[in-house]
Design a protein around this motif. Structure first.
Motif, PDB file in Angstrom:
ATOM      1  N   SER A   1      23.370  -9.139 -49.152  1.00 55.53           N
ATOM      2  CA  SER A   1      23.478  -7.888 -48.401  1.00 55.53           C
ATOM      3  C   SER A   1      24.089  -6.761 -49.231  1.00 55.53           C
ATOM      4  CB  SER A   1      24.315  -8.106 -47.136  1.00 55.53           C
ATOM      5  OG  SER A   1      25.617  -8.543 -47.464  1.00 55.53           O
TER       6      SER A   1
ATOM      7  N   ASP B   1      34.529   5.915 -39.147  1.00 52.47           N
ATOM      8  CA  ASP B   1      34.148   4.919 -40.162  1.00 52.47           C
ATOM      9  C   ASP B   1      33.324   5.567 -41.274  1.00 52.47           C
ATOM     10  OD1 ASP B   1      35.421   2.899 -38.829  1.00 52.47           O
ATOM     11  OD2 ASP B   1      33.640   2.210 -37.768  1.00 52.47           O
TER      12      ASP B   1
ATOM     13  N   GLU C   1      35.393  -2.042 -47.938  1.00 51.40           N
ATOM     14  CA  GLU C   1      34.870  -0.676 -47.996  1.00 51.40           C
ATOM     15  C   GLU C   1      34.984  -0.126 -49.416  1.00 51.40           C
ATOM     16  OE1 GLU C   1      33.446   1.377 -45.953  1.00 51.40           O
ATOM     17  OE2 GLU C   1      33.828   0.731 -43.897  1.00 51.40           O
TER      18      GLU C   1
ATOM     19  N   GLN D   1      24.551   6.316 -36.335  1.00 52.25           N
ATOM     20  CA  GLN D   1      24.742   5.118 -35.512  1.00 52.25           C
ATOM     21  C   GLN D   1      23.494   4.247 -35.544  1.00 52.25           C
ATOM     22  OE1 GLN D   1      25.643   5.914 -31.389  1.00 52.25           O
ATOM     23  NE2 GLN D   1      25.136   3.835 -30.771  1.00 52.25           N
TER      24      GLN D   1
ATOM     25  N   ARG E   1      23.259   2.701 -38.921  1.00 50.84           N
ATOM     26  CA  ARG E   1      24.279   1.672 -39.087  1.00 50.84           C
ATOM     27  C   ARG E   1      23.831   0.370 -38.419  1.00 50.84           C
ATOM     28  NH1 ARG E   1      29.551   1.609 -40.397  1.00 50.84           N
ATOM     29  NH2 ARG E   1      29.673   3.870 -40.414  1.00 50.84           N
ATOM     30  N   GLU E   2      23.213   0.481 -37.246  1.00 51.13           N
ATOM     31  CA  GLU E   2      22.691  -0.710 -36.570  1.00 51.13           C
ATOM     32  C   GLU E   2      21.638  -1.391 -37.440  1.00 51.13           C
ATOM     33  OE1 GLU E   2      21.243   0.622 -32.834  1.00 51.13           O
ATOM     34  OE2 GLU E   2      23.230   1.063 -31.998  1.00 51.13           O
TER      35      GLU E   2
ATOM     36  N   ASN F   1      22.128  -6.703 -43.180  1.00 42.47           N
ATOM     37  CA  ASN F   1      23.225  -7.555 -43.659  1.00 42.47           C
ATOM     38  C   ASN F   1      23.150  -8.944 -43.038  1.00 42.47           C
ATOM     39  OD1 ASN F   1      24.516  -5.726 -45.361  1.00 42.47           O
ATOM     40  ND2 ASN F   1      25.622  -4.779 -43.682  1.00 42.47           N
ATOM     41  N   GLN F   2      22.850  -8.985 -41.756  1.00 47.55           N
ATOM     42  CA  GLN F   2      22.744 -10.258 -41.041  1.00 47.55           C
ATOM     43  C   GLN F   2      21.611 -11.103 -41.614  1.00 47.55           C
ATOM     44  OE1 GLN F   2      22.283  -9.801 -36.762  1.00 47.55           O
ATOM     45  NE2 GLN F   2      21.129 -11.699 -36.615  1.00 47.55           N
TER      46      GLN F   2
ATOM     47  N   ASN G   1      21.411  -1.167 -40.762  1.00 45.25           N
ATOM     48  CA  ASN G   1      22.099  -1.754 -41.914  1.00 45.25           C
ATOM     49  C   ASN G   1      22.790  -3.065 -41.548  1.00 45.25           C
ATOM     50  OD1 ASN G   1      21.266   0.483 -43.278  1.00 45.25           O
ATOM     51  ND2 ASN G   1      23.261   1.459 -43.383  1.00 45.25           N
ATOM     52  N   ASP G   2      23.408  -3.088 -40.362  1.00 47.40           N
ATOM     53  CA  ASP G   2      24.056  -4.324 -39.904  1.00 47.40           C
ATOM     54  C   ASP G   2      23.032  -5.444 -39.747  1.00 47.40           C
ATOM     55  OD1 ASP G   2      26.488  -3.069 -39.855  1.00 47.40           O
ATOM     56  OD2 ASP G   2      26.485  -2.677 -37.705  1.00 47.40           O
TER      57      ASP G   2
END
Length: 527
Positions: free
Chosen positions: A211, A504, A136, A194, A197-198, A204-205, A200-201
């Motif tokens: 990422s 978070d 972080e 939220q 964030r999904e 990243n994947q 962004n995840d």
């Protein structure tokens, strides 16, 4: 669950360990049983394991030799526990010197084994938390340096940090990635965060090692939580694609993962990272213009601006009349001019002429605003145009949308003319101090004090040097910092007390402003 491997050449010992406790209940999964140290070493070279329970005496390679090899080659960070008989106690002590965290005497007692496993669980949890906090912090620092270049206010320190911590190349673009149809989602900050964030995840994947090119909350638009991505040409080249194919593939994969519509707006390609601010500005222009088109999944600056001169037509007279009507705030004349413009577009060919005409219109509107207030930043006006253009229930690209947009911009110009006094700003500041933990927004403040949202944002930024959103964030974080020092409240409770439902998100904001996690801040200030 944590992964455990048994290393023992005596099957009855292994079977006894398996049934001695409920491994799954203790958060462990038995993934491998090896008969000697060499077999275990070969497995560790290819697989991740959290705990190795190994006998000291084995053929081919002993438990101590296995431990030595693991230390020398650095093949695993697994915790080691050795099994020994009473006659092997000296060997057990040797194993401890080589890094074994503990030893168990045969026959293994259930309570002793459980004590070790629970200790490992706790150590693993602490290690995971430390790694998360470290990540972080590193992410926050990296993004602060990236934002400096994106907004065009950077020095060699920022540039050196990015060159050391990112893979960069020629052919840079600032890319806006956003979810469509957000009006159908919940509008509370936590819920929108939220959903983003999904997304962004998912990015990243998809992007893996790249990422860290993901960035968020750059926008000057106070009501926007935007997600950006620093694209480099190597990303497409490594995959045997051109940049449009790469962006299209990214957009499709995101929609497949999220099961929601995603749009990508790619700014102008620039030579290197030092010019990324130009790409960012062009991406913002694309976003402002998108309200005049049907939504498209991928839009690049070059494709949008490369109009065929032989087919494109500029309807200058219609647009000049529209700009004049907007300046005069004459809604009847605005309605008439909008219809005249759409008649011209229909006759001249919509597809080839939209970009050229919208560019001209935006340029003229920016010029009018800067004539009224020469301190207004042009990029800021583009954000105001975008903000007033995204409204629920208005069909994109229609004359109704154009009329609504033009009337709202006329109101914005009226606010500029009125030059609202600083009294309202003081009221807004006091509102933040009194109610910072509530769901405050610039839009709510504008409605409460009867002032155009865009203009209030402009005035606020001029007076305080930061946007409303950043001012509110800074005030909340400073109040949280006081609570960390003066109370023993949990971090999640402090986050809620200052207005953050998502702890978070609170931690990330705290790191960005204070340079450390809330826990680190509390420890440092109480030393």
């Amino acid at each position: 669950m944590l992964k455990v491997m048994f290393v023992d050449d005596e099957p009855y010992i292994v079977e006894g360990l398996k049934v001695l406790i409920d491994w799954e209940r203790e958060n462990f999964e038995i993934v491998k049983v090896a008969e000697n140290g060499l077999e275990a070493l070969e497995y560790l070279r290819e697989n991740e394991v959290n705990l190795v329970i190994a006998d000291i005496r084995m053929p081919v390679m002993t438990g101590i030799e296995l431990l030595q090899k693991v230390q020398e080659e650095g093949v695993s960070n697994a915790y080691f526990v050795v099994l020994s008989g009473y006659n092997d106690f000296q060997y057990a002590r040797d194993a401890m010197r080589y890094g074994s965290m503990d030893y168990l005497l045969k026959p293994v007692k259930k309570d002793e084994l459980l004590k070790i496993l629970r200790k490992i669980n706790e150590l693993s949890k602490e290690s995971t938390e430390r790694e998360a906090h470290h990540k972080e912090t590193e992410t926050a620092f990296l993004q602060r340096h990236m934002i400096a270049l994106i907004v065009g206010r950077y020095d060699d320190v920022n540039l050196d940090y990015l060159n050391k911590n990112m893979r960069l190349s020629s052919g840079i673009r600032y890319v806006i990635i956003e979810l469509l149809d957000t009006d159908m989602l919940e509008t509370q900050e936590g819920s929108l965060m939220q959903y983003r964030r999904e997304m962004n995840d998912a990015i990243n994947q998809i992007m893996g090692e790249d990422s860290n090119h993901l960035i968020y909350d750059v926008s000057l638009n106070h009501s926007t939580y935007d997600t950006g991505f620093i694209y480099c040409d190597y990303m497409a080249e490594d995959r045997g694609l051109d940049n449009v194919e790469f962006l299209s593939a990214l957009q499709k994969r995101l929609e497949k993962i999220l099961k929601r519509k995603v749009r990508i707006l790619a700014g102008k390609k620039v030579a290197d990272i030092t010019q990324v601010s130009k790409s960012y500005s062009s991406a913002c222009i694309l976003k402002s213009q998108e309200v005049f088109h049907e939504a498209r999944p991928v839009v690049t600056y070059e494709s949008e601006m490369n109009v065929n001169p032989g087919k494109a037509m500029l309807f200058k007279k219609s647009l000049d009349n529209l700009v004049k009507a907007i300046e005069e705030s004459d809604e009847a004349e605005i309605y008439k001019c909008v219809n005249a413009f759409y008649d011209d577009i229909s006759k001249g060919g919509l597809g080839e002429s939209v970009s050229l005409n919208m560019n001209y219109l935006l340029f003229q509107l920016i010029h009018v605003a800067t004539e009224l207030d020469d301190e207004i930043d042009q990029e800021e006006i583009l954000h105001k145009i975008s903000e007033s253009s995204f409204d629920e229930g208005v069909k994109r690209g229609s004359s109704v949308h154009m009329y609504k947009f033009a009337c709202e911009y006329a109101q914005y110009l009226n606010q500029l003319r009125k030059n609202v006094s600083g009294g309202i700003l003081k009221d807004v500041e006091n509102e933040i101090k009194a109610n910072y933990s509530e769901n405050l927004s610039l839009k709510k403040m504008s409605e409460k004090y009867f002032i155009n949202c865009s203009y209030l944002g402009s005035l606020f930024t001029k007076k305080y040097g930061v946007s409303f959103k950043d001012y509110l964030t800074s005030y909340r974080i400073n109040e949280a910092a006081k609570m960390l020092i003066n109370t023993e409240d949990r971090i999640v409770d402090i986050a809620a007390a200052v207005g953050y439902k998502n702890s978070d998100y609170f931690i990330r904001r705290f790191i960005e402003l204070k340079g450390m996690t809330p826990s680190q801040y509390r420890r440092q200030k109480k030393m």
